[in-house]
Design a protein around this motif. Structure first.
Motif, PDB file in Angstrom:
ATOM      1  N   ALA A 272       0.829  -1.288   0.123  1.00 48.62           N
ATOM      2  CA  ALA A 272      -0.173   0.055   0.157  1.00 48.62           C
ATOM      3  C   ALA A 272       0.911   1.383  -0.124  1.00 48.62           C
ATOM      4  N   GLN A 273       2.072   1.288   0.677  1.00 52.33           N
ATOM      5  CA  GLN A 273       2.957   2.401   0.816  1.00 52.33           C
ATOM      6  C   GLN A 273       3.269   2.805  -0.598  1.00 52.33           C
ATOM      7  N   LYS A 274       4.160   1.491  -1.169  1.00 53.87           N
ATOM      8  CA  LYS A 274       4.613   1.678  -2.580  1.00 53.87           C
ATOM      9  C   LYS A 274       3.553   2.448  -3.420  1.00 53.87           C
ATOM     10  N   THR A 275       2.266   2.085  -3.380  1.00 47.59           N
ATOM     11  CA  THR A 275       1.275   2.624  -4.401  1.00 47.59           C
ATOM     12  C   THR A 275       1.100   4.145  -4.175  1.00 47.59           C
ATOM     13  N   LEU A 276       0.981   4.351  -2.702  1.00 50.02           N
ATOM     14  CA  LEU A 276       0.900   5.978  -2.328  1.00 50.02           C
ATOM     15  C   LEU A 276       2.096   6.698  -2.810  1.00 50.02           C
ATOM     16  N   TYR A 277       3.153   6.322  -2.387  1.00 48.73           N
ATOM     17  CA  TYR A 277       4.511   6.879  -2.800  1.00 48.73           C
ATOM     18  C   TYR A 277       4.668   7.136  -4.364  1.00 48.73           C
ATOM     19  N   ALA A 278       4.234   6.229  -5.053  1.00 48.72           N
ATOM     20  CA  ALA A 278       4.199   6.478  -6.541  1.00 48.72           C
ATOM     21  C   ALA A 278       3.400   7.625  -7.077  1.00 48.72           C
ATOM     22  N   LEU A 279       2.188   7.595  -6.485  1.00 47.22           N
ATOM     23  CA  LEU A 279       1.289   8.916  -6.702  1.00 47.22           C
ATOM     24  C   LEU A 279       1.666  10.087  -6.053  1.00 47.22           C
ATOM     25  N   ARG A 280       2.105  10.075  -4.817  1.00 52.51           N
ATOM     26  CA  ARG A 280       2.507  11.237  -4.121  1.00 52.51           C
ATOM     27  C   ARG A 280       3.643  11.055  -3.211  1.00 52.51           C
ATOM     28  N   PRO A 281       4.962  11.425  -3.859  1.00 54.57           N
ATOM     29  CA  PRO A 281       6.011  11.158  -3.183  1.00 54.57           C
ATOM     30  C   PRO A 281       6.455  11.737  -1.682  1.00 54.57           C
ATOM     31  N   THR A 282       5.642  12.928  -1.722  1.00 52.69           N
ATOM     32  CA  THR A 282       5.679  13.739  -0.356  1.00 52.69           C
ATOM     33  C   THR A 282       5.009  12.753   0.689  1.00 52.69           C
ATOM     34  N   ALA A 283       4.305  11.876   0.298  1.00 55.51           N
ATOM     35  CA  ALA A 283       3.737  11.018   1.521  1.00 55.51           C
ATOM     36  C   ALA A 283       4.691  10.480   2.354  1.00 55.51           C
ATOM     37  N   MET A 284       5.985  10.014   1.506  1.00 54.70           N
ATOM     38  CA  MET A 284       7.018   9.131   2.295  1.00 54.70           C
ATOM     39  C   MET A 284       7.322   9.932   3.732  1.00 54.70           C
ATOM     40  N   THR A 285       7.734  11.446   3.497  1.00 56.66           N
ATOM     41  CA  THR A 285       8.001  12.207   4.669  1.00 56.66           C
ATOM     42  C   THR A 285       6.923  12.557   5.651  1.00 56.66           C
ATOM     43  N   ALA A 286       5.443  12.530   5.219  1.00 60.72           N
ATOM     44  CA  ALA A 286       4.539  12.600   5.954  1.00 60.72           C
ATOM     45  C   ALA A 286       4.407  11.368   6.760  1.00 60.72           C
ATOM     46  N   MET A 287       4.561  10.343   6.370  1.00 63.35           N
ATOM     47  CA  MET A 287       4.346   8.918   7.072  1.00 63.35           C
ATOM     48  C   MET A 287       5.364   9.079   8.156  1.00 63.35           C
TER      49      MET A 287
ATOM     50  N   ALA B 141     -11.622   6.751  14.337  1.00 68.36           N
ATOM     51  CA  ALA B 141     -12.047   7.613  13.235  1.00 68.36           C
ATOM     52  C   ALA B 141     -10.987   8.927  13.152  1.00 68.36           C
ATOM     53  N   ALA B 142     -10.930   9.614  14.172  1.00 69.43           N
ATOM     54  CA  ALA B 142      -9.865  10.856  14.110  1.00 69.43           C
ATOM     55  C   ALA B 142      -8.252  10.254  13.875  1.00 69.43           C
ATOM     56  N   THR B 143      -7.957   9.012  14.447  1.00 68.27           N
ATOM     57  CA  THR B 143      -6.701   8.597  14.253  1.00 68.27           C
ATOM     58  C   THR B 143      -6.469   8.380  12.687  1.00 68.27           C
ATOM     59  N   VAL B 144      -7.331   7.570  12.069  1.00 66.84           N
ATOM     60  CA  VAL B 144      -7.137   7.282  10.698  1.00 66.84           C
ATOM     61  C   VAL B 144      -7.191   8.703   9.896  1.00 66.84           C
ATOM     62  N   ALA B 145      -8.086   9.434  10.144  1.00 65.43           N
ATOM     63  CA  ALA B 145      -8.532  10.698   9.489  1.00 65.43           C
ATOM     64  C   ALA B 145      -7.188  11.394   9.485  1.00 65.43           C
ATOM     65  N   ARG B 146      -6.633  11.764  10.572  1.00 62.78           N
ATOM     66  CA  ARG B 146      -5.605  12.563  10.699  1.00 62.78           C
ATOM     67  C   ARG B 146      -4.275  12.072   9.859  1.00 62.78           C
ATOM     68  N   ILE B 147      -4.026  10.801   9.888  1.00 61.59           N
ATOM     69  CA  ILE B 147      -2.865  10.296   9.254  1.00 61.59           C
ATOM     70  C   ILE B 147      -3.246  10.342   7.718  1.00 61.59           C
ATOM     71  N   ALA B 148      -4.331   9.909   7.178  1.00 63.04           N
ATOM     72  CA  ALA B 148      -4.706   9.994   5.997  1.00 63.04           C
ATOM     73  C   ALA B 148      -4.719  11.302   5.283  1.00 63.04           C
ATOM     74  N   ALA B 149      -5.291  12.531   6.154  1.00 63.50           N
ATOM     75  CA  ALA B 149      -5.026  13.826   5.423  1.00 63.50           C
ATOM     76  C   ALA B 149      -3.990  14.228   5.195  1.00 63.50           C
ATOM     77  N   ALA B 150      -2.853  13.922   5.956  1.00 61.79           N
ATOM     78  CA  ALA B 150      -1.611  14.375   5.964  1.00 61.79           C
ATOM     79  C   ALA B 150      -0.896  13.431   4.794  1.00 61.79           C
ATOM     80  N   LEU B 151      -1.215  12.312   4.727  1.00 64.40           N
ATOM     81  CA  LEU B 151      -0.533  11.589   3.417  1.00 64.40           C
ATOM     82  C   LEU B 151      -1.085  12.018   2.169  1.00 64.40           C
TER      83      LEU B 151
END
Length: 423
Positions: A88-103, A140-150
């Motif tokens: 899942a990470q590889k798919t996200l990073y390919a679309l949005r490289p800055t998500a690697m830092t956000a993670m 819900a807030a745990t997942v929304a917080r991370i997803a929004a940053a990613l």
């Protein structure tokens, strides 16, 4: 990006992009306020998508769910194989490289939460979701917080009561969420004070918006002159205080006043309450009848002499914030007896819009129940005043519109704008 004229709050209202509602389970019988809020947003033309993090557990649901147009995505959980998170990470990073830092910003998070957040972020990017809103400050807030940053978008949360005050075994890192959220909404002034003074929530991002109800669905009618029955509605759990209600009815029976009562709902205290009813000799007048569809509950409220809502603070700190059942009863014209727990006194004013009994005090509750049962004039006056109170401050469409304006303002944030052009 399409920008409309400024909103009444002074923010530019932006209507491009969808809102993602993040909840632990959907639907839930006891969370009609979430469904009502989504319906109000849809009535204003906002596109909503719903994301549920855990499976449905209940077998009974409210009728209004069928009116929701928003699609529901049930995010996969838990991890099904060791490499699921990395894939899942590889798919996200390919679309949005800055998500690697956000993670790297979420070292306290579990693999399961990270995995669902990545899936949610991918859905946001592919479906033009420009803002996430979580109900409750726990999972819900745990997942929304991370997803929004990613995903590089904004997010907000509505806090109720259990998620603020309950002493959980697991740390849900609420202070981190309060610091990171772009807006924090809560349902009472009591909560606002606590979040600001005890948890240090920035007052610039903290706003009180009462839960509301659709007044078109709850037509007022005057209470009947002749007493009929006491009604109580809610989950059979400690914080609802139904064991205090049974004790109060026992006290009244010993004084010669046998009041018929129906308690609507299900929960883990069902057998305990039934045993208490039987031991108190109330089995002929007090009945646990299980969950009911909302239409049936409305009809029961219209016939009831009064609604009892004897909320307490549970041993673990769990409590109600602003029980929807009180709003509904007061809108319909059913007089109420409640307790001054959390935000309830902001709705129920003693001898004006209802009666208040001391929390956890069955004798005072018995006195208030008997007073309202015997006084038809008082019931009529409270009924009229309560409806006026609901119309003034608890109108669903008015309150949801205020929340919607917050969404629109946040979606004009640079992060949201950056995602408008696509992935």
């Amino acid at each position: 990006m399409t920008v409309s004229s400024p909103s009444p709050l002074g923010f530019p209202a932006q209507t491009t992009g969808k809102i993602g509602y993040v909840v632990k389970r959907y639907p839930r019988f006891s969370e009609t306020f979430v469904v009502n809020e989504i319906l109000a947003h849809e009535a204003e033309g906002r596109e909503i998508e719903i994301f549920a993090l855990r499976p449905v557990e209940e077998t009974h649901f409210q009728n209004i769910i069928s009116k929701v147009r928003a699609p529901v995505t049930r995010l996969r959980q838990p991890l099904r194989k060791q490499d699921s998170l990395w894939e899942a990470q590889k798919t996200l990073y390919a679309l949005r490289p800055t998500a690697m830092t956000a993670m790297m910003q979420f070292p306290e998070s579990s693999e399961s939460d990270l995995y669902q957040a990545i899936l949610l972020a991918l859905d946001c990017l592919s479906r033009n979701i420009t803002h996430l809103h979580a109900h409750f400050g726990t999972l819900a807030a745990t997942v929304a917080r991370i997803a929004a940053a990613l995903a590089g978008i904004t997010w907000s949360v509505t806090l109720h009561a259990k998620d603020i005050y309950c002493d959980y075994d697991e740390d849900h890192h609420l202070p981190l969420k309060l610091a990171d959220a772009d807006a924090v909404v809560t349902v009472s002034d009591y909560n606002v004070r606590y979040l600001n003074e005890s948890l240090g929530c920035d007052p610039q991002k903290l706003v009180r918006i009462f839960n509301g109800i659709d007044l078109n669905a709850f037509s007022w009618s005057a209470p009947q002159d002749q007493p009929h029955e006491i009604l109580a509605v809610g989950r059979l759990v400690e914080k609802k205080g139904f064991h205090i209600l049974v004790e109060a009815l026992h006290i009244l029976r010993d004084k010669g006043l046998r009041l018929p009562c129906r308690i609507v709902g299900g929960g883990n205290m069902q057998q305990e309450l039934q045993d208490q009813i039987d031991a108190s000799g109330l089995s002929e007048t007090v009945h646990l009848i299980g969950p009911m569809p909302q239409d049936d509950i409305i009809r029961a409220m219209q016939k009831a002499t009064l609604l009892a809502c004897p909320c307490i603070v549970g041993a673990d700190g769990n409590r109600d914030g602003m029980p929807t059942v009180l709003l509904e009863a007061m809108a319909l014209g059913c007089p109420v007896v409640a307790t001054p727990v959390t935000g309830i006194p902001e709705l129920v004013t003693q001898a004006e819009t209802g009666l208040l009994a001391q929390e956890g005090n069955p004798r005072d509750l018995a006195d208030q129940l008997a007073r309202l049962w015997r006084d038809a004039e008082l019931r009529a006056a409270l009924s009229r005043n309560a409806r006026a109170r609901i119309e003034a401050d608890f109108n669903l469409h008015k309150n949801a519109a205020e929340l919607g304006r917050i969404f629109d303002r946040l979606r004009c944030d640079d992060r949201a704008v950056a995602t408008q052009g696509g992935l």
